[in-house]
Design a protein around this motif. Structure first.
Motif, mmCIF file in Angstrom:
data_model
loop_
_atom_site.group_PDB
_atom_site.id
_atom_site.type_symbol
_atom_site.label_atom_id
_atom_site.label_comp_id
_atom_site.label_asym_id
_atom_site.label_seq_id
_atom_site.Cartn_x
_atom_site.Cartn_y
_atom_site.Cartn_z
ATOM 1 N N VAL A 1 0.833 -1.202 0.000
ATOM 2 C CA VAL A 1 0.000 0.000 0.000
ATOM 3 C C VAL A 1 0.870 1.256 0.000
ATOM 4 C CG1 VAL A 1 -1.652 1.340 1.372
ATOM 5 C CG2 VAL A 1 -2.000 -1.119 1.038
ATOM 6 N N ASN A 2 1.929 1.249 0.786
ATOM 7 C CA ASN A 2 2.819 2.417 0.852
ATOM 8 C C ASN A 2 3.548 2.678 -0.463
ATOM 9 O OD1 ASN A 2 2.129 2.941 3.508
ATOM 10 N ND2 ASN A 2 3.884 1.855 4.371
ATOM 11 N N ASN A 3 3.695 1.641 -1.290
ATOM 12 C CA ASN A 3 4.362 1.796 -2.588
ATOM 13 C C ASN A 3 3.459 2.417 -3.652
ATOM 14 O OD1 ASN A 3 6.713 0.682 -1.599
ATOM 15 N ND2 ASN A 3 6.374 -1.346 -2.495
ATOM 16 N N PRO B 1 5.531 -16.230 -5.043
ATOM 17 C CA PRO B 1 4.749 -14.991 -4.905
ATOM 18 C C PRO B 1 3.316 -15.126 -5.423
ATOM 19 C CG PRO B 1 6.977 -14.450 -5.559
ATOM 20 C CD PRO B 1 6.887 -15.951 -5.589
ATOM 21 N N ALA B 2 3.138 -15.800 -6.544
ATOM 22 C CA ALA B 2 1.780 -15.978 -7.082
ATOM 23 C C ALA B 2 0.933 -16.826 -6.139
ATOM 24 C CB ALA B 2 1.846 -16.622 -8.461
ATOM 25 N N GLN B 3 1.512 -17.897 -5.598
ATOM 26 C CA GLN B 3 0.773 -18.759 -4.669
ATOM 27 C C GLN B 3 0.459 -18.023 -3.369
ATOM 28 O OE1 GLN B 3 3.643 -21.939 -4.625
ATOM 29 N NE2 GLN B 3 2.460 -23.189 -6.055
ATOM 30 N N ALA C 1 11.006 -12.673 -2.321
ATOM 31 C CA ALA C 1 11.405 -14.046 -2.648
ATOM 32 C C ALA C 1 12.620 -14.105 -3.563
ATOM 33 C CB ALA C 1 10.235 -14.775 -3.303
ATOM 34 N N GLY C 2 13.010 -12.968 -4.112
ATOM 35 C CA GLY C 2 14.153 -12.950 -5.029
ATOM 36 C C GLY C 2 13.821 -13.417 -6.415
ATOM 37 N N GLY C 3 12.547 -13.294 -6.802
ATOM 38 C CA GLY C 3 12.138 -13.711 -8.139
ATOM 39 C C GLY C 3 10.780 -14.380 -8.116
ATOM 40 N N GLU C 4 10.187 -14.539 -9.290
ATOM 41 C CA GLU C 4 8.842 -15.109 -9.380
ATOM 42 C C GLU C 4 8.781 -16.571 -8.965
ATOM 43 O OE1 GLU C 4 6.759 -14.431 -12.967
ATOM 44 O OE2 GLU C 4 7.118 -12.264 -12.985
ATOM 45 N N LYS D 1 1.961 -8.490 -5.103
ATOM 46 C CA LYS D 1 2.747 -9.489 -5.823
ATOM 47 C C LYS D 1 4.154 -8.976 -6.108
ATOM 48 C CE LYS D 1 2.715 -12.646 -9.751
ATOM 49 N NZ LYS D 1 1.995 -13.115 -10.960
ATOM 50 N N LYS D 2 4.280 -7.676 -6.457
ATOM 51 C CA LYS D 2 5.600 -7.086 -6.692
ATOM 52 C C LYS D 2 6.450 -7.150 -5.421
ATOM 53 C CE LYS D 2 3.835 -3.747 -10.087
ATOM 54 N NZ LYS D 2 3.623 -2.290 -10.339
#
Length: 304
Positions: A178-180, A235-237, A277-280, A270-271
């Motif tokens: 949210v802050n981003n 990240p997607a999960q 996580a260091g990547g998708e 997600k970003k």
């Protein structure tokens, strides 16, 4: 929007979310967080030793069963040759959760499993029928009287095990997201979300959990408070499993643009998780602190 209206919208979103056809698939990922605490309550119930050594039978209620993490923990700890000694009723307000659990039971051969719609705010089950009742990550959603009703459902000598959260680790990630944002929506504080979910009751405090169990009439009450660093998938999960908590948060936003705002926040979340996580394809982790409370209903003869 008034504080009362916000709380009502959050509770409404919880109940509506539980009727979403996709809820079971999304919620299954959350078992990474809830399974460690389900294992503790199953262990405290001494199921395996009583069934194996004394040939006892179990008639259990998995209350607010969701996808069946407690039921799975129960069957995992009981030797397969003793599964005929086990009966479990999975009760939940969501038919989609029950469908998921039935399929899981059929796949694994849990022949003693049945399912039924059970509304925690209006429990319509017969008293004195269960040897064990498990309420994993559900009791804080309900009126305080729900625990008294669960007590009435127990046979003399029966066992209740429940879990609740002292803290949950997803809030800091949502706050970062949210802050981003260039035009961030209102984000309630962690305490405001917790208080709305718990109806103002202090289920996050071990002393309160112990008090509720004892005042209900349970004996030999015991608490376990434990932190776990939980793997939450890619990240997607992770974001998929966060849809239920985020629909709760969205109760604080105007209904007219609620879904659009939720989509924007989830995109930003997600970003954040990809960065974390260091990547998708990396793994996300979240620290949870759970409270496990257990106790026994008194009886005239030796404990079950």
């Amino acid at each position: 929007m008034s504080t009362t209206q916000q709380a009502n919208d959050m509770q409404k979103n919880v109940r509506e979310g539980w009727q979403d056809p996709s809820i079971a698939e999304r919620y299954a990922r959350a078992e990474a967080a809830t399974r460690p605490y389900a294992n503790i309550i199953i262990d405290k119930a001494s199921l395996a030793s009583n069934i194996t050594d004394h040939n006892c039978t179990v008639n259990a209620l998995d209350f607010g069963c969701g996808t069946g993490v407690v039921t799975a923990a129960l069957y995992d700890i009981v030797p397969k040759e003793k599964w005929s000694n086990v009966k479990v009723l999975g009760g939940d307000i969501s038919p989609h959760m029950l469908d998921y659990l039935r399929g899981r039971g059929e796949k694994n051969g849990w022949t003693g499993l049945t399912t039924q719609i059970v509304d925690g705010a209006d429990i319509q089950l017969n008293n004195n029928q269960f040897t064990h009742i498990f309420a994993n990550a559900i009791i804080f959603f309900l009126p305080l009287g729900a625990l008294e009703k669960l007590f009435d459902l127990l046979q003399p000598g029966g066992f209740i095990g429940l879990t609740t959260w002292a803290s949950f680790g997803w809030y800091s990630y949502v706050e970062r997201a949210v802050n981003n944002m260039s035009n961030p929506p209102f984000l309630p504080t962690f305490s405001e979300i917790r208080d709305s979910l718990q109806k103002g009751n202090a289920w996050h405090e071990p002393a309160f959990v112990k008090q509720q169990l004892e005042e209900t009439g349970l004996q030999d009450v015991e608490l376990v408070v434990e932190k776990r660093n939980v793997e939450c998938g890619t990240p997607a999960q992770f974001c998929e499993s966060m849809m239920m908590p985020m629909t709760i948060v969205s109760g604080h936003w105007k209904e007219s643009n609620r879904q659009e705002t939720l989509k924007e926040v989830m995109s930003e979340l997600k970003k954040v998780m990809i960065e974390e996580a260091g990547g998708e394809e990396g793994m996300c982790y979240m620290q949870m602190e759970g409270i496990v409370g257990v106790g026994w209903k008194s009886m005239k003869k030796a404990k079950w």
